[in-house]
Enzyme design. Structure first.
Site, PDB file in Angstrom:
ATOM      1  N   GLY A  80      60.381  30.842  38.399  1.00 49.64           N
ATOM      2  CA  GLY A  80      59.836  31.930  39.200  1.00 49.64           C
ATOM      3  C   GLY A  80      58.672  31.478  40.065  1.00 49.64           C
ATOM      4  O   GLY A  80      58.588  31.820  41.253  1.00 49.64           O
ATOM      5  N   CYS A  81      57.773  30.702  39.493  1.00 50.25           N
ATOM      6  CA  CYS A  81      56.598  30.237  40.235  1.00 50.25           C
ATOM      7  C   CYS A  81      57.002  29.259  41.333  1.00 50.25           C
ATOM      8  O   CYS A  81      56.409  29.237  42.411  1.00 50.25           O
ATOM      9  CB  CYS A  81      55.589  29.607  39.283  1.00 50.25           C
ATOM     10  SG  CYS A  81      54.955  30.799  38.078  1.00 50.25           S
TER      11      CYS A  81
END
Length: 157
Positions: free
Chosen positions: A46-47
């Protein structure tokens, strides 16, 4: 739990190390708008998606007068690996003590997989040219967040 910032608040000052160990402060950006985004951990799916989205839109954001700074609790060495592995161009800052994360309301209780945990709350704070909070967004999604920001800020990609 840390207080969440509101539009009109003075953005908390900070000076943190970047991926190269160089100090970067919010004060250096006075006169430009700054998108400060907080993410849990470098090199996670996600990051990575979020950081790549910011990098892909960096020229558009810069053209509209915005600088972009990403802050996580990761050490500078890990941020360097993240930047190299993903060819990131956004400024990534290290806040291992979580002082800036806390000051911005981006560290505290959150729900993850149905459980309440303490950690980094994925957040984005937009700071205006005078150092005031223009918008504070909490619990944002990693995927699609940059596209939504562009729409909300009325920036043409």
């Amino acid at each position: 739990m840390s207080e969440r910032l509101q539009a009109g608040d003075t953005a908390p000052a900070f000076s943190l190390s970047d991926a190269d160990g160089k100090q970067v402060s919010l004060a250096e950006h006075l006169g430009r708008k700054v998108i400060v985004y907080f993410y849990p951990s470098a090199l996670t799916p996600g990051c990575t998606k979020q950081a790549c989205d910011f990098t892909d839109n960096l020229a558009v954001l810069a053209g509209a007068g915005y600088d972009v700074i990403g802050i996580s609790p990761d050490k500078p060495e890990k941020l360097g690996k993240f930047r190299e592995a993903e060819h990131l161009e956004v400024t990534l800052l290290s806040d291992p003590e979580r002082e800036v994360l806390t000051a911005y309301g981006a560290f505290g209780e959150k729900t993850m997989y149905g459980k309440t945990v303490t950690g980094v709350i994925r957040s984005t704070v937009i700071v205006d040219e005078q150092g005031k909070v223009e918008r504070a967004l909490y619990n944002v999604k990693a995927t699609g967040h940059v596209a939504k920001l562009l729409r909300d800020l009325k920036i043409e990609a």
